[in-house]
Design a protein around this motif. Structure first.
Motif, PDB file in Angstrom:
ATOM      1  N   LEU A   1       7.810   8.513  -5.928  1.00  0.00           N
ATOM      2  CA  LEU A   1       8.024   7.784  -7.196  1.00  0.00           C
ATOM      3  C   LEU A   1       6.689   7.380  -7.807  1.00  0.00           C
ATOM      4  O   LEU A   1       6.516   7.391  -9.025  1.00  0.00           O
ATOM      5  CB  LEU A   1       8.894   6.548  -6.951  1.00  0.00           C
TER       6      LEU A   1
ATOM      7  N   ASP B   1      -6.685  -1.003  -3.529  1.00  0.00           N
ATOM      8  CA  ASP B   1      -6.364   0.136  -2.675  1.00  0.00           C
ATOM      9  C   ASP B   1      -7.627   0.612  -1.957  1.00  0.00           C
ATOM     10  O   ASP B   1      -8.673  -0.042  -2.014  1.00  0.00           O
ATOM     11  CB  ASP B   1      -5.716   1.258  -3.497  1.00  0.00           C
ATOM     12  N   PHE B   2      -7.525   1.753  -1.307  1.00  0.00           N
ATOM     13  CA  PHE B   2      -8.632   2.209  -0.458  1.00  0.00           C
ATOM     14  C   PHE B   2      -9.857   2.653  -1.257  1.00  0.00           C
ATOM     15  O   PHE B   2     -10.912   2.877  -0.686  1.00  0.00           O
ATOM     16  CB  PHE B   2      -8.162   3.362   0.451  1.00  0.00           C
ATOM     17  N   GLN B   3      -9.708   2.770  -2.568  1.00  0.00           N
ATOM     18  CA  GLN B   3     -10.868   3.134  -3.381  1.00  0.00           C
ATOM     19  C   GLN B   3     -11.395   1.940  -4.156  1.00  0.00           C
ATOM     20  O   GLN B   3     -12.272   2.082  -4.999  1.00  0.00           O
ATOM     21  CB  GLN B   3     -10.476   4.246  -4.357  1.00  0.00           C
TER      22      GLN B   3
ATOM     23  N   ARG C   1      -1.378   9.765   4.659  1.00  0.00           N
ATOM     24  CA  ARG C   1      -1.227   8.698   5.646  1.00  0.00           C
ATOM     25  C   ARG C   1      -0.157   7.679   5.243  1.00  0.00           C
ATOM     26  O   ARG C   1      -0.175   6.542   5.679  1.00  0.00           O
ATOM     27  CB  ARG C   1      -2.553   7.965   5.867  1.00  0.00           C
ATOM     28  N   ALA C   2       0.772   8.100   4.365  1.00  0.00           N
ATOM     29  CA  ALA C   2       1.819   7.203   3.854  1.00  0.00           C
ATOM     30  C   ALA C   2       1.224   6.022   3.096  1.00  0.00           C
ATOM     31  O   ALA C   2       1.726   4.901   3.149  1.00  0.00           O
ATOM     32  CB  ALA C   2       2.745   6.720   4.974  1.00  0.00           C
ATOM     33  N   ILE C   3       0.123   6.280   2.398  1.00  0.00           N
ATOM     34  CA  ILE C   3      -0.512   5.264   1.558  1.00  0.00           C
ATOM     35  C   ILE C   3      -0.446   5.788   0.121  1.00  0.00           C
ATOM     36  O   ILE C   3      -0.923   6.893  -0.169  1.00  0.00           O
ATOM     37  CB  ILE C   3      -1.986   5.042   1.971  1.00  0.00           C
ATOM     38  N   LEU C   4       0.121   4.978  -0.738  1.00  0.00           N
ATOM     39  CA  LEU C   4       0.368   5.422  -2.108  1.00  0.00           C
ATOM     40  C   LEU C   4      -0.914   5.836  -2.820  1.00  0.00           C
ATOM     41  O   LEU C   4      -0.985   6.880  -3.469  1.00  0.00           O
ATOM     42  CB  LEU C   4       1.076   4.294  -2.877  1.00  0.00           C
ATOM     43  N   ALA C   5      -1.964   4.998  -2.669  1.00  0.00           N
ATOM     44  CA  ALA C   5      -3.203   5.291  -3.401  1.00  0.00           C
ATOM     45  C   ALA C   5      -3.797   6.628  -2.957  1.00  0.00           C
ATOM     46  O   ALA C   5      -4.357   7.372  -3.752  1.00  0.00           O
ATOM     47  CB  ALA C   5      -4.211   4.174  -3.183  1.00  0.00           C
ATOM     48  N   ARG C   6      -3.658   6.924  -1.670  1.00  0.00           N
ATOM     49  CA  ARG C   6      -4.179   8.207  -1.175  1.00  0.00           C
ATOM     50  C   ARG C   6      -3.363   9.356  -1.768  1.00  0.00           C
ATOM     51  O   ARG C   6      -3.896  10.398  -2.126  1.00  0.00           O
ATOM     52  CB  ARG C   6      -4.116   8.261   0.353  1.00  0.00           C
TER      53      ARG C   6
ATOM     54  N   PRO D   1       9.037   6.105  -2.071  1.00  0.00           N
ATOM     55  CA  PRO D   1       8.110   5.296  -2.865  1.00  0.00           C
ATOM     56  C   PRO D   1       6.849   6.067  -3.244  1.00  0.00           C
ATOM     57  O   PRO D   1       6.311   5.899  -4.330  1.00  0.00           O
ATOM     58  CB  PRO D   1       7.776   4.125  -1.945  1.00  0.00           C
ATOM     59  N   LEU D   2       6.369   6.889  -2.327  1.00  0.00           N
ATOM     60  CA  LEU D   2       5.164   7.652  -2.619  1.00  0.00           C
ATOM     61  C   LEU D   2       5.431   8.697  -3.693  1.00  0.00           C
ATOM     62  O   LEU D   2       4.603   8.925  -4.578  1.00  0.00           O
ATOM     63  CB  LEU D   2       4.640   8.328  -1.340  1.00  0.00           C
TER      64      LEU D   2
ATOM     65  N   THR E   1       6.697  -0.122  -6.247  1.00  0.00           N
ATOM     66  CA  THR E   1       7.756  -0.054  -7.251  1.00  0.00           C
ATOM     67  C   THR E   1       8.193  -1.447  -7.695  1.00  0.00           C
ATOM     68  O   THR E   1       8.348  -1.725  -8.867  1.00  0.00           O
ATOM     69  CB  THR E   1       8.986   0.678  -6.664  1.00  0.00           C
TER      70      THR E   1
ATOM     71  N   SER F   1      -4.416   9.845  -5.282  1.00  0.00           N
ATOM     72  CA  SER F   1      -5.734  10.475  -5.298  1.00  0.00           C
ATOM     73  C   SER F   1      -5.617  11.965  -4.941  1.00  0.00           C
ATOM     74  O   SER F   1      -6.252  12.823  -5.569  1.00  0.00           O
ATOM     75  CB  SER F   1      -6.625   9.736  -4.307  1.00  0.00           C
TER      76      SER F   1
ATOM     77  N   LEU G   1       0.836  -1.196   0.000  1.00  0.00           N
ATOM     78  CA  LEU G   1       0.000   0.000   0.000  1.00  0.00           C
ATOM     79  C   LEU G   1       0.871   1.246   0.000  1.00  0.00           C
ATOM     80  O   LEU G   1       0.451   2.330  -0.350  1.00  0.00           O
ATOM     81  CB  LEU G   1      -0.893   0.015   1.238  1.00  0.00           C
ATOM     82  N   PHE G   2       2.093   1.045   0.477  1.00  0.00           N
ATOM     83  CA  PHE G   2       3.025   2.145   0.622  1.00  0.00           C
ATOM     84  C   PHE G   2       3.908   2.251  -0.611  1.00  0.00           C
ATOM     85  O   PHE G   2       4.264   3.326  -1.066  1.00  0.00           O
ATOM     86  CB  PHE G   2       3.843   1.861   1.884  1.00  0.00           C
ATOM     87  N   GLU G   3       4.209   1.111  -1.161  1.00  0.00           N
ATOM     88  CA  GLU G   3       5.202   1.088  -2.225  1.00  0.00           C
ATOM     89  C   GLU G   3       4.883  -0.021  -3.213  1.00  0.00           C
ATOM     90  O   GLU G   3       4.688  -1.162  -2.808  1.00  0.00           O
ATOM     91  CB  GLU G   3       6.571   0.825  -1.581  1.00  0.00           C
TER      92      GLU G   3
END
Lengths: 875, 399
Positions: free
Chosen positions: B117, A99-101, B85-90, B114-115, A72, B93, A68-70
């Protein structure tokens, strides 16, 4: 006709047997199916639990949460990880990680998820609650479920998964039903269902497993029908043939007997029965013998009839006798009932009909007429509900033949509203053929008075027991408590010790073997006159308690004093049988009293002497304190004066000197100019001195309030080094800082400002007393002694201090002769200040010095602020 | 025709008046409307202080910029903050929302490489400048975009790692163990370390250990490195650094080796979570800046504005000082670029970022901050090693 009926009967028997066998067959199948469906349900529950555990476990898997964080490198770790999960609990599963959506991050294979499935997932996101549904897939029903990934209370992703219900390991013809269908389960005779105990996520789906009877071999037992039918037919044929034959034979004899019977008159047992019977029997015998009866059976029948008639006569006689006997007994029984005043009852257990006598009704204050209509309910209505229950239980035991006699104490409601106690007793006197109780009779005896007496006794006994128990416990605790502090012994009438406690052995020094059985005299110290013991003995033998102090002698010969109480113990007749002694060791008190007595004699003299001395001492101290206060005040005043009287004019002098020197005319005489420069220099010097004095005073004043914190000595030295670098450069001295331990080890508790003064003073001194071109090195290290010290050395290549002046180095205003000779300015305050501060920090300061070569000042500070160690001087 | 002329003229005149009126109104509105700057940070991440540090730097700069009359002739700058919140999808968005905001000229990212990138495809598509004040992975700038919409005023892993290794060498540690985060940031650092070690003979990497984010223990990895002979550990970690320091502090003294750390640990509330343990562990961390060595004049100016923006009175109150300074300087550079672009047009602002001639920042004099060929504002000269003092303040290590 008979044959026809027989055939019908046999057919019915065969049919019903066939039906019963088939029912039994059905029942066996049903049990088997229930067992099977139960096992399958447990199995599927386990599988569903396994799936849920695995999937919810995945939501906290680091590979998932990290994705969720990375993402790559997701191809490197995430996709292979998901691909490795093709089956969960051995069931093929399609997994979608979003993901969250609800947008896809990865999947565990090529199986795609439909738009409807995505939409369903997205609808569920706001609630964040794991859930599931059943959907129709290409190959039947599918389970679609979602486990949400929650991070710090926020839904950040989801794992959607899909399982074909057909892949769940159902066996045989078992099938799933779910949702509303499971509530519509029907025809329980033909189907067996078990609700699956699923985890909460699937619970609402109402998964049920259904097994149909048709799933097992349920062939109807036709064979049994045929067997029974053929057997029945054979039996019927045989019976018909036999019946026809016997019928023919019997009919003839019976017809003869009938005609004989018509001719023969049996006159009965009338007024003269014996004569009539004999005559009639004779006729009968003759007649019968003359009968033409070919049948052996009919012949024996006629003999039987003769014997029966004979028996009848005998029984008639006995019956008359019995009647007379019965009447007599009945009379006696009535008299007994009347005499014992008991109520009687008779109860037809089957019909409930009941008969009571008058006394039965009287016991409860009624007449029989008042109680009418009488039935067993009359009893039930009057008996106390609690007792009715117990009575019912006892009756049941009687009816089951576990008890022969029914006996029960019960309360009944008297007409006046009070409860009366009765003793109810009875027996089953007649049973039905099938072993059920038919008739029961019994009695009621009023026992109210006896019960009241019993209750009263019981109440008194209960109270008594409790009181005795309580009192015993109290006494035991008293004795235990007393035994910890007192010597306790019991002696017989002769004064021989029967019992003693540990305290007695401990104080006296004797063992139990040496004391028990011995007379109390073994403790005698010989210090009391005979009259003392005679008076004691007289008191206790007449039954009175004796109190007093007594001196005993221990086994090792030393004397000890006891405060004693001797109590005679009496029997129920008031005779003294034992003596209980309880004594407390008061030796110390006695000795103290003795000492007080002896001291008292010389007290007055000593008091006077001591008072005089104290008065003198107090007077001396008071004057000393007064003097100190006065001096302190003087010191403070002096400091204030210094502040006002010296600094103020000094500031003016220095200021004006700056102006004067700045405006000096070149024509002014050089000597005068030089004088002015001297004045300015000395004024500045004086100002510096005053500053130093103020500083000392300030630090002494603040000594009680050190702001202790952990000080990073390395950093502090760095600051000092940095601050004095310029000074060192001006003096042409090379200043270096060398930290021999990691900075993290150079920590010490202290007041950072004061410690900075310490090191600044030491380094400043070192620079000042080091000739141009010399070196000053600050070396700091951690010393592993006494729980850890930070050691700081300030090493210079300066002028040094003569050995003979070593003892004065830390004295205020002391200046080394070498410094004076070299004309190096100073006031002799710095080192005394350093010494003072280091002492305040419970550290040490030492030094070594050689004239012309240099000095080393070493400061050690405890890592932890600790009690002081004496300073160490090297010299 | 004759009769229609005056009507046509009248219509034309009216139209002209309307246009003038409208254009005047528009000009007035433009003058007042704020220019938006987005920030996407890990505000909601537990224990994290990085987003708050960047925000402090940005707000402090914005206070100064707005006090001096804003940008584009009087428009104030307004910061729009979104929590990822350190969540890529957020984060993705949030970026999409920023893209849709008119007058939003640039977006500042947060701590996590990572976020950042993960935003690059979106940045490329939206042609919206993305400014980096913390994340250090090399590929953030070396992203292949042309033109490149990403600008960084921060550390770069390929610069940080050599400094960490050099610092170890200077302190006499010839055997080094690398303890790396299993992810893009760890990989970026490993690549930097391997590149640096080529041709270095006096120092040797004796072991590399990896850990996963949020691992609850790192002691096994640490022990593997020390068992392999490592005399110092180079640590690339965020909050996991807290765990490591606590675990090392619990070891006997002779088993503790110094830690030379990348700066991820300064993005979390590191000191308050380790203060007691930290006294037992020799830990230094790479920084780009220290308020203790800042130019006095610039520092005074910053503190004045910081007091207004966040009530900060003392430099000791500033946590993650390097990154506060990064955001502060980068915001000022952006303001200059906006003025240089003369509009809020995004491509123009990107171009202008490369054309700001110079900027006297808190960290240094940028001459120029960025060029078409260089989107990194800081170089090796700015790097320094720092330590937490006993009050938890990052102070530069003594050379």
């Amino acid at each position: 006709m008979a044959a026809l009926l027989a055939i019908i009967a046999m057919t019915a028997i065969a049919g019903s047997s066939w039906w019963m066998i088939n029912r039994q067959n059905d029942a066996s199948i049903h049990i088997l199916l229930e067992k099977d469906v139960g096992l399958q349900s447990a199995r599927i529950s386990g599988v569903l639990r396994g799936i849920n555990t695995r999937m919810s476990g995945l939501t906290s898997n680091p590979l998932i949460t990290n994705s969720l964080f990375e993402i790559t490198d997701k191809e490197r770790y995430l996709v292979p990880f998901l691909n490795s999960i093709q089956r969960v609990s051995d069931v093929p599963v399609d997994i979608l990680f979003t993901d969250f959506q609800g947008y896809e991050i990865a999947r565990n294979g090529n199986k795609s998820f439909s738009e409807q499935e995505f939409n369903w997932l997205r609808e569920k996101f706001p609630s964040g609650q794991d859930t599931s549904r059943i959907q129709l897939g290409e190959k039947g029903d599918e389970l679609l479920a979602v486990n949400f990934i929650v991070i710090s209370k926020s839904v950040e992703g989801a794992l959607l998964y899909r399982i074909k219900l057909g892949d769940l390991p159902l066996m045989g013809s078992a099938q799933f039903v779910h949702g509303k269908e499971s509530k519509l389960l029907h025809s329980p005779e033909h189907e067996v269902a078990a609700v699956i105990d699923a985890p909460p996520i699937y619970k609402h789906l109402n998964f049920t497993i259904l097994l149909s009877h048709g799933s097992l071999d349920t062939e109807i037992a036709w064979w049994s029908l045929w067997v029974f039918f053929i057997l029945g037919l054979a039996v019927v044929v045989v019976v018909v043939i036999l019946g026809l034959y016997l019928g023919k034979r019997l009919t003839k004899d019976l017809l003869n007997l009938e005609s004989f019977a018509r001719r023969t008159t049996v006159k009965g047992f009338g007024v003269d029965p014996s004569k009539e019977v004999v005559s009639s029997l004779e006729i009968s015998s003759l007649e019968i013998s003359s009968l033409e009866i070919s049948s052996l059976e009919v012949s024996s029948l006629s003999e039987s009839i003769n014997r029966m008639l004979e028996n009848l006569e005998q029984q008639h006689t006995k019956l008359n006798e019995s009647e007379i006997q019965f009447r007599t007994q009945s009379q006696r029984l009535s008299e007994v009932i009347w005499a014992t005043d008991i109520g009687t009852w008779e109860w037809n257990v089957q019909t409930g009909e009941t008969v009571f006598n008058n006394r039965w009704a009287e016991i409860v204050g009624y007449t029989l007429d008042e109680l009418a209509p009488i039935s067993i309910n009359t009893w039930s209505n009057l008996v106390h509900p609690d007792d009715a229950k117990r009575s019912g239980e006892l009756l049941t035991q009687c009816f089951n033949r576990e008890l022969e006699t029914y006996a029960c104490e019960a309360r009944m409601r008297h007409k006046n509203g009070e409860w009366v106690w009765i003793f109810d007793r009875g027996r089953v006197v007649e049973w039905t053929e099938d072993g059920k109780p038919f008739r029961m009779v019994g009695t009621h005896q009023e026992i109210t008075e006896r019960k009241q007496q019993q209750d009263e006794i019981l109440f008194l006994n209960t109270g008594l027991e409790e009181r005795v128990q309580q009192r015993t416990e109290e006494l035991a605790s008293y004795i235990q408590a007393i035994g910890k502090h007192a010597l306790i012994s019991v002696a017989d009438l002769a004064g021989n010790v029967i019992e003693a406690n540990d305290m007695l052995y401990e104080i006296s020094g004797y063992t139990s073997a040496e004391v028990l059985g011995q007379n109390h005299r073994i403790f005698s110290s010989g210090t009391h006159p005979k009259e003392f013991f005679a008076q004691m003995w007289a008191t206790i033998t007449r039954g009175d308690n004796w109190y007093g102090e007594i001196c005993n002698r221990a086994k090792d010969g030393h004397l000890y004093w006891l405060d004693a109480a001797i109590v005679p113990i009496k029997d129920s007749h008031g005779r003294v049988v034992r003596f209980l002694s309880v004594r407390i060791d008061v030796t110390e008190r006695k000795l103290a009293q003795d000492e007080i007595l002896s001291l008292n004699s010389s007290l007055e003299e000593r008091v006077v002497r001591r008072t005089t001395a104290l008065t003198e001492e107090v007077a001396k101290n008071e004057s000393l304190v007064g003097r100190l206060v006065e001096l302190d005040k003087l010191k403070n005043d002096l400091i204030q004066n210094v502040n006002h009287e010296l600094r103020t004019p000094l500031t003016s002098i220095i200021g004006y000197m700056d102006i004067i020197i700045g405006n000096v005319d070149s024509s002014l005489e050089p000597k005068l100019t030089e004088s002015l420069a001297i004045v300015q220099r000395n004024a500045l010097r004086l100002e510096l001195f005053v500053e130093k004095m103020m500083q000392v005073s300030k630090i002494e004043f603040e000594q009680a309030a050190l702001a202790i914190s952990t000080v990073a000595i390395g950093d502090l030295l760095g600051d000092v080094d940095k601050a004095l670098k310029l000074t060192a450069d001006n003096f042409g001295v090379e200043l270096t800082l060398q930290l021999d331990s990691p900075a993290s080890d150079l920590l010490a508790d202290g007041d950072v400002n004061q410690l900075e003064q310490v090191f600044a003073n030491l380094v400043n001194n070192a620079i000042k007393f080091t000739p141009r071109g010399g070196k000053v090195t600050i070396v700091a290290r951690h010393a592993h002694i006494d729980g850890g010290y930070v050691e700081v050395k300030v090493i210079d290549t300066g002028i040094g201090i003569p050995v003979k002046e070593f003892p004065n180095v830390f004295k205020r205003l002391f200046r080394a002769s070498t410094a004076l000779n070299a004309d190096i300015p100073g006031f002799g305050i710095g080192l005394s200040l350093v010494h003072f501060i280091v002492q305040q920090h419970h550290g040490t300061i030492t030094f070594d010095s050689t004239v012309g070569k240099g000095s080393v000042f070493t400061v050690t500070l405890p890592t932890r602020y600790a009690p002081p160690r004496p300073d160490q001087f090297i010299g | 025709m004759i009769t229609s002329f005056p009507r046509a003229f009248r219509t034309f005149a009216l139209s002209m008046i309307m246009i003038m009126f409208l254009s005047m109104g528009t000009t007035q509105a433009v003058e007042k409307a704020p220019v938006l700057v987005g920030m996407d940070g890990e505000f909601g991440l537990e224990n994290s202080i990085s987003a708050q540090a960047i925000e402090l730097g940005l707000r402090t700069a914005i206070v100064e910029i707005n006090a001096a009359g804003g940008v584009l002739g009087g428009r104030p700058i307004k910061l729009v903050i979104k929590d990822n919140r350190a969540i890529l999808a957020r984060s993705v968005s949030n970026f999409a929302e920023f893209v849709s905001m008119p007058d939003l000229v640039a977006v500042f990212g947060g701590r996590f490489s990572p976020l950042v990138l993960g935003q690059l495809p979106g940045v490329k598509a939206a042609k919206l400048s993305y400014l980096v004040a913390w994340a250090a992975a090399d590929p953030i700038i070396d992203n292949g975009m042309n033109p490149n919409y990403v600008f960084r005023l921060s550390l770069r892993d390929s610069l940080a790692m050599p400094l960490l290794l050099k610092s170890a060498e200077q302190r006499g540690f010839d055997k080094v163990g690398l303890l790396l985060l299993n992810g893009a940031w760890g990989n970026s650092n490993l690549a930097a370390a391997e590149k640096y070690m080529l041709g270095i003979e006096s120092q040797k990497i004796v072991g590399i250990s990896w850990y996963n984010p949020k691992d609850t223990t790192l002691i096994q990895q640490y022990k593997r490195l020390t068992d392999a002979g490592a005399k110092v550990i180079i640590l690339v970690a965020n909050e996991e650094g807290i765990t490591l320091v606590r675990e090392i502090a619990a070891l006997p003294r002779n088993q503790r080796v110094p830690i030379i750390s990348h700066w991820g640990i300064t993005g979390v509330d590191f000191f308050n979570n380790t203060s007691v343990a930290l006294r037992k562990v020799d830990l230094s961390v790479v920084q780009t800046f220290s308020f203790f060595t800042a130019d006095k004049q610039m520092l005074a100016r910053f503190m004045k504005a910081a007091k207004l923006s966040s009530g900060i009175r003392n430099i000791k109150e500033i946590r993650a000082p390097s990154n506060v300074a990064h955001a502060y300087d980068l915001m000022h550079i952006l303001a200059k670029a906006i003025n240089l672009a003369g509009s809020t047009e995004r491509s123009a602002i990107r171009d202008a970022m490369e054309k700001v001639p110079e900027h006297q920042g808190l960290i240094k004099l940028y001459q120029p901050p960025f060029t078409p060929a260089r989107h990194e504002a800081l170089g090796p000269a700015e790097l320094l090693m720092a330590r937490y003092d006993l009050r938890g303040i990052l102070v530069p290590s003594k050379k």
